[in-house]
Scaffold this active site. Structure first.
Site, PDB file in Angstrom:
ATOM      1  N   GLY A  46       0.810  -1.214   0.000  1.00 56.37           N
ATOM      2  CA  GLY A  46       0.000   0.000   0.000  1.00 56.37           C
ATOM      3  C   GLY A  46       0.839   1.257   0.000  1.00 56.37           C
ATOM      4  O   GLY A  46       1.654   1.487  -0.890  1.00 56.37           O
ATOM      5  N   THR A  47       0.664   2.075   1.029  1.00 53.96           N
ATOM      6  CA  THR A  47       1.281   3.397   1.066  1.00 53.96           C
ATOM      7  C   THR A  47       2.804   3.363   1.187  1.00 53.96           C
ATOM      8  O   THR A  47       3.445   4.387   0.976  1.00 53.96           O
ATOM      9  CB  THR A  47       0.703   4.228   2.221  1.00 53.96           C
ATOM     10  OG1 THR A  47       0.964   3.569   3.459  1.00 53.96           O
ATOM     11  CG2 THR A  47      -0.792   4.442   2.045  1.00 53.96           C
ATOM     12  N   LEU A  48       3.380   2.210   1.493  1.00 55.46           N
ATOM     13  CA  LEU A  48       4.848   2.097   1.563  1.00 55.46           C
ATOM     14  C   LEU A  48       5.485   1.774   0.205  1.00 55.46           C
ATOM     15  O   LEU A  48       6.705   1.850   0.062  1.00 55.46           O
ATOM     16  CB  LEU A  48       5.257   1.019   2.576  1.00 55.46           C
ATOM     17  CG  LEU A  48       5.041   1.364   4.045  1.00 55.46           C
ATOM     18  CD1 LEU A  48       5.194   0.130   4.914  1.00 55.46           C
ATOM     19  CD2 LEU A  48       6.002   2.461   4.486  1.00 55.46           C
ATOM     20  N   GLU A  75       3.442   1.879  11.026  1.00 54.77           N
ATOM     21  CA  GLU A  75       2.267   1.030  10.803  1.00 54.77           C
ATOM     22  C   GLU A  75       1.414   0.836  12.052  1.00 54.77           C
ATOM     23  O   GLU A  75       0.408   0.133  12.012  1.00 54.77           O
ATOM     24  CB  GLU A  75       2.709  -0.329  10.245  1.00 54.77           C
ATOM     25  CG  GLU A  75       3.313  -0.228   8.859  1.00 54.77           C
ATOM     26  CD  GLU A  75       2.317   0.267   7.818  1.00 54.77           C
ATOM     27  OE1 GLU A  75       1.257  -0.355   7.647  1.00 54.77           O
ATOM     28  OE2 GLU A  75       2.589   1.306   7.185  1.00 54.77           O
TER      29      GLU A  75
END
Length: 126
Positions: A13-15, A80
């Site tokens: 995802g956002t990483l 996270e």
């Protein structure tokens, strides 16, 4: 980085490269694009996705494989929300590349029953 202090992390995802939290991996080693075994599902939390195990209707999830040192892993756990129990870092099964053990991912720990289910790839850039 020595081998003992490295962890393989699957991000979905956002990483991922090009997304809002990619800078948290900037000093780590990108290995390659990767795909899970068909035992997982992604859900839409709005600004980020939620990965959960789903052995009944799970699909393959697309993402990236990274080699992360101990300092980087500590930072990712913080980003996270591991201490806040938003996500937990656990083992994940990949199909591509053919790595059978030792890969971790961040799994969402909250109820997803009211969230929209996504396909096999998170694409929203925030």
């Amino acid at each position: 980085m020595n081998d003992e202090s490295q962890t393989l992390i699957f991000v979905y995802g956002t990483l991922k490269r090009g997304f809002c939290r990619a800078p948290f991996l900037s000093d780590q080693q990108f290995l390659e694009e990767a795909c899970t075994a068909p035992h997982y599902a992604l859900y839409d939390c709005g600004a980020y996705p939620a990965l959960v195990k789903d052995n009944t209707t799970g699909i393959r999830i697309q993402g990236e494989l990274w080699r992360v040192d101990a300092r980087g892993l500590e930072l990712l756990d913080e980003v996270e929300g591991v201490a806040e129990q938003l996500y937990a870092r656990e083992s994940i099964e990949l199909e591509s590349p053919l790595i059978s053990t030792g890969v971790h991912a961040y799994f969402y720990l909250h109820d997803v029953s009211q969230l929209p289910r996504l396909g096999d790839c998170w694409t929203r850039q925030t």
